[in-house]
Design a protein around this motif. Sequence first.
Motif, PDB file in Angstrom:
ATOM      1  N   TYR A  19      -6.134   3.252   7.089  1.00 40.31           N
ATOM      2  CA  TYR A  19      -7.527   2.503   6.956  1.00 40.31           C
ATOM      3  C   TYR A  19      -8.394   3.391   6.251  1.00 40.31           C
ATOM      4  O   TYR A  19      -9.050   2.836   5.376  1.00 40.31           O
ATOM      5  CB  TYR A  19      -7.953   2.285   8.340  1.00 40.31           C
TER       6      TYR A  19
ATOM      7  N   GLU B 241      -9.559  -0.475   1.128  1.00 39.28           N
ATOM      8  CA  GLU B 241      -9.403  -2.132   0.513  1.00 39.28           C
ATOM      9  C   GLU B 241      -8.392  -2.695   1.725  1.00 39.28           C
ATOM     10  O   GLU B 241      -8.253  -3.996   1.643  1.00 39.28           O
ATOM     11  CB  GLU B 241      -8.347  -2.224  -0.802  1.00 39.28           C
TER      12      GLU B 241
ATOM     13  N   ASN C 235      -7.225   4.098   2.368  1.00 43.69           N
ATOM     14  CA  ASN C 235      -7.172   2.647   1.591  1.00 43.69           C
ATOM     15  C   ASN C 235      -7.968   1.544   2.112  1.00 43.69           C
ATOM     16  O   ASN C 235      -7.724   0.799   2.835  1.00 43.69           O
ATOM     17  CB  ASN C 235      -5.660   2.316   1.552  1.00 43.69           C
TER      18      ASN C 235
ATOM     19  N   THR D 121       0.911  -1.167  -0.033  1.00 42.54           N
ATOM     20  CA  THR D 121      -0.038   0.061   0.193  1.00 42.54           C
ATOM     21  C   THR D 121       1.012   1.113   0.126  1.00 42.54           C
ATOM     22  O   THR D 121       0.645   2.177  -0.581  1.00 42.54           O
ATOM     23  CB  THR D 121      -0.814  -0.211   1.111  1.00 42.54           C
TER      24      THR D 121
ATOM     25  N   PHE E  49      -1.859  -9.866  -3.726  1.00 49.32           N
ATOM     26  CA  PHE E  49      -1.186  -8.587  -4.064  1.00 49.32           C
ATOM     27  C   PHE E  49       0.269  -8.687  -4.297  1.00 49.32           C
ATOM     28  O   PHE E  49       0.794  -7.521  -4.688  1.00 49.32           O
ATOM     29  CB  PHE E  49      -1.630  -7.633  -2.987  1.00 49.32           C
TER      30      PHE E  49
ATOM     31  N   ASN F  94     -10.350  -4.980   3.796  1.00 46.55           N
ATOM     32  CA  ASN F  94     -10.813  -6.135   3.059  1.00 46.55           C
ATOM     33  C   ASN F  94      -9.837  -7.217   3.160  1.00 46.55           C
ATOM     34  O   ASN F  94     -10.017  -8.426   3.416  1.00 46.55           O
ATOM     35  CB  ASN F  94     -11.242  -5.943   1.783  1.00 46.55           C
ATOM     36  N   TYR F  95      -8.547  -6.718   2.873  1.00 45.66           N
ATOM     37  CA  TYR F  95      -7.251  -7.796   2.983  1.00 45.66           C
ATOM     38  C   TYR F  95      -7.117  -8.392   4.417  1.00 45.66           C
ATOM     39  O   TYR F  95      -6.705  -9.623   4.745  1.00 45.66           O
ATOM     40  CB  TYR F  95      -6.113  -7.118   2.388  1.00 45.66           C
TER      41      TYR F  95
END
Length: 341
Positions: free
Chosen positions: A294, A299, A297, A185, A207, A302-303
């Motif tokens: 958080y 996503e 981003n 990230t 990822f 979710n990860y």
Amino acid sequence: MINTVYQLVAPRRFEIKYSDIDLNNNKVIVRPTYLSICNADQRYYQGLRDAEILRKKLPMALIHEAIGEVVRDPSGNFKTGELVVMVPNTPVEEDDIIAENYLRSSKFRASGFDGFMQEYVEITPDRLVRLPQDIDRTVAAFTEIVSVSVHAIGRFDKIAHKRRNVIGIWGDGNLGYITAVFFKTMFPETKLYIFGVNPDKLQDFTFADATFTVEHIPEDVKIDHAFECVGGAGSGKAINQIIDYINPEGTISILGVSEYPVPINTRMVLEKGLRIFGSSRSGVADFEKTVALYKSNPEIINYLSNIVGAVVPVRTIEDMKKAFEMDIQKAFGKTIMMWDK
């Protein structure tokens, strides 16, 4: 105000202690709601620490990864009902050079004084970070370990040289996964390679740019810098393998905790001119940065939800024991206690 504290008094044995909360001071009262079990908690619970350490530390309430709701804040910084993450590191002094989590005088919850296994937690407002009300609370529960990875990545960014074509992370467990999520990230253009022992776990690193089992690494693989997230008995092997595959003048960030001294190939550390640094725990600034990530981003949540394992409702001491015993048996992921006290 009477508070109920659930202390570990001996391996695998919890008992209740009652304490008094003074309502006349300026501390915030937080009701813990979701608590995450860490490997450090398990070492105490199973009696895996040195006997002398257990004698000094116990009885003690466990858990340093937790979120909760504000019950009362006389300082006015937080509203009743607000969701917060509690910072376990508690410094008693400031230093212009040494961060709060490295000061030897700092106290740490569930390691020397009571952690968050309590009906209510009395805490100063500077040890709280506000969370979004709609966040997945099972993920938010382990924000502390996430903040450790964010802290280590921040230190890496200050210490490592600027050639960052390929970064390697050794470790396919929770710490390796969290570190990998946040590294990708924060540095999306850098190639990220994951090195682990379990092919099934490695499949979760969707990822990453490449994954390898540590027994089958191609000879032509080279990395510029690395993070060691293995810990325990595998630390030495992981660090030495990193030393083999890292380019000269690379930086190795050590995050894995080992109870015993770890032998490493210092000859090649010297020949390659490597830098090795360790990172442990985190401070308020790291929690704030984590929560900001958080938000910016989404996503990430979710990860991180992929490593939420068992979620155990906890109302009694028997429920607490059940959660810890389930956590021992887990193959992967974080065990979350949904605290209904």
